[in-house]
Design an enzyme around this catalytic site. Sequence first.
Site, PDB file in Angstrom:
ATOM      1  N   ASP A  20     -22.638  13.271 -48.011  1.00  0.00           N
ATOM      2  CA  ASP A  20     -21.376  13.883 -47.569  1.00  0.00           C
ATOM      3  C   ASP A  20     -21.734  15.278 -47.049  1.00  0.00           C
ATOM      4  O   ASP A  20     -22.863  15.749 -47.236  1.00  0.00           O
ATOM      5  CB  ASP A  20     -20.405  13.984 -48.766  1.00  0.00           C
ATOM      6  CG  ASP A  20     -19.096  14.681 -48.396  1.00  0.00           C
ATOM      7  OD1 ASP A  20     -18.494  14.320 -47.364  1.00  0.00           O
ATOM      8  OD2 ASP A  20     -18.679  15.612 -49.121  1.00  0.00           O
ATOM      9  N   SER A  21     -20.745  15.927 -46.433  1.00  0.00           N
ATOM     10  CA  SER A  21     -20.971  17.302 -45.995  1.00  0.00           C
ATOM     11  C   SER A  21     -21.200  18.224 -47.200  1.00  0.00           C
ATOM     12  O   SER A  21     -21.713  19.331 -47.040  1.00  0.00           O
ATOM     13  CB  SER A  21     -19.754  17.803 -45.211  1.00  0.00           C
ATOM     14  OG  SER A  21     -18.631  17.868 -46.066  1.00  0.00           O
ATOM     15  N   HIS A  23     -13.272  14.911 -50.245  1.00  0.00           N
ATOM     16  CA  HIS A  23     -13.104  16.097 -51.093  1.00  0.00           C
ATOM     17  C   HIS A  23     -11.753  16.078 -51.836  1.00  0.00           C
ATOM     18  O   HIS A  23     -11.645  16.640 -52.928  1.00  0.00           O
ATOM     19  CB  HIS A  23     -13.143  17.378 -50.247  1.00  0.00           C
ATOM     20  CG  HIS A  23     -14.517  17.853 -49.903  1.00  0.00           C
ATOM     21  ND1 HIS A  23     -15.299  17.222 -48.983  1.00  0.00           N
ATOM     22  CD2 HIS A  23     -15.239  18.917 -50.361  1.00  0.00           C
ATOM     23  CE1 HIS A  23     -16.457  17.872 -48.875  1.00  0.00           C
ATOM     24  NE2 HIS A  23     -16.448  18.899 -49.696  1.00  0.00           N
ATOM     25  N   CYS A  33     -18.182  10.143 -46.465  1.00  0.00           N
ATOM     26  CA  CYS A  33     -17.489  11.209 -45.741  1.00  0.00           C
ATOM     27  C   CYS A  33     -16.707  10.557 -44.598  1.00  0.00           C
ATOM     28  O   CYS A  33     -17.308   9.878 -43.750  1.00  0.00           O
ATOM     29  CB  CYS A  33     -18.540  12.176 -45.204  1.00  0.00           C
ATOM     30  SG  CYS A  33     -17.892  13.459 -44.131  1.00  0.00           S
ATOM     31  N   CYS A  65      -9.941  12.263 -47.000  1.00  0.00           N
ATOM     32  CA  CYS A  65     -11.165  13.082 -47.018  1.00  0.00           C
ATOM     33  C   CYS A  65     -11.692  12.992 -48.429  1.00  0.00           C
ATOM     34  O   CYS A  65     -10.913  13.113 -49.390  1.00  0.00           O
ATOM     35  CB  CYS A  65     -10.832  14.534 -46.669  1.00  0.00           C
ATOM     36  SG  CYS A  65     -12.166  15.709 -47.019  1.00  0.00           S
ATOM     37  N   GLU A  89     -14.859  22.929 -51.797  1.00  0.00           N
ATOM     38  CA  GLU A  89     -16.321  23.072 -51.851  1.00  0.00           C
ATOM     39  C   GLU A  89     -16.719  24.363 -52.585  1.00  0.00           C
ATOM     40  O   GLU A  89     -17.670  24.385 -53.339  1.00  0.00           O
ATOM     41  CB  GLU A  89     -16.843  23.099 -50.411  1.00  0.00           C
ATOM     42  CG  GLU A  89     -18.329  23.024 -50.256  1.00  0.00           C
ATOM     43  CD  GLU A  89     -18.917  21.646 -50.554  1.00  0.00           C
ATOM     44  OE1 GLU A  89     -18.244  20.625 -50.352  1.00  0.00           O
ATOM     45  OE2 GLU A  89     -20.070  21.619 -51.015  1.00  0.00           O
TER      46      GLU A  89
END
Length: 259
Positions: A12-13, A196, A76, A194, A155
């Site tokens: 993932d990012s 996240h 992601c 998403c 994040e």
Amino acid sequence: MRTELAPIGVFDSGIGGLSILKALRAHMPHERFVYFADSAHNPYGDKSDAFVIERSRAIAQQLIDGHQIKALVVACNTATAAAIHVLRAEHPGLPIIGIEPALKPAVAVSRTGRIAVLATRGTLHSTKFLALHNALAGQATFFCTPCDGLADAIEHSLAKQDTTHLIAACATFIKATGSFGQEKEQIDTLVLGCTHYPLVLPYFRQAVGAQVQIVDNGPAVARRVAGLIHPAPQQAPSAPLWLSSGSVHSLQQAADRWL
Ligand code: DGL
């Protein structure tokens, strides 16, 4: 060499893919996992497709060359939308599984036919998402909100004790999307598009109320991965191997908190 003993690569990012990794580990406790967080380059949501494709290619190559992965999970939505076709073309022998906003499961459970989709701008503007949206447009009305800055805030939330800003951000995006509830004209189903966002699920729950269904596609993705791999033999569960283009220490801290 890709044997059944090889690990499954997940990327993932940043830490968002941990929400998918959790579902993968729950469904396949005997598998080994190597998780890559592209923390030096996130967020992906406001980057160009070309950038996300280049990062995805580099990460896939690193996981294949360095860890001989037997499957790759693109945990992601943004990277799946931008890059999965490129990865599949470059690695035809490797099972590559992506994530897309769970519109189909949402249509199946919604009663009012009004569904909210929260995702990054990159995901919502992608050709892949538009195709999915258009294919289902006759079956429900979708209220799509790009949550600029939210993945980035999640994040970096580890370093902060104070979660007030995250709670407020979730409430603001929900308010901007529409009216939630069980009445005819209300949105009764929320898709977190998403990876996240499930990490702040309680804040979304607080904003939409107890009755609204929040769709989680983690278990469905885990079942799909399980169906595509050569399963590992029965062995004791082991901790994932943590890799990051930023700080591995921060990733481990995030994993301790979220997993
Ligand atoms: N977690 C990611 C997704 O599912 C990307 C968030 C970001 O880096 O903007 O889209």
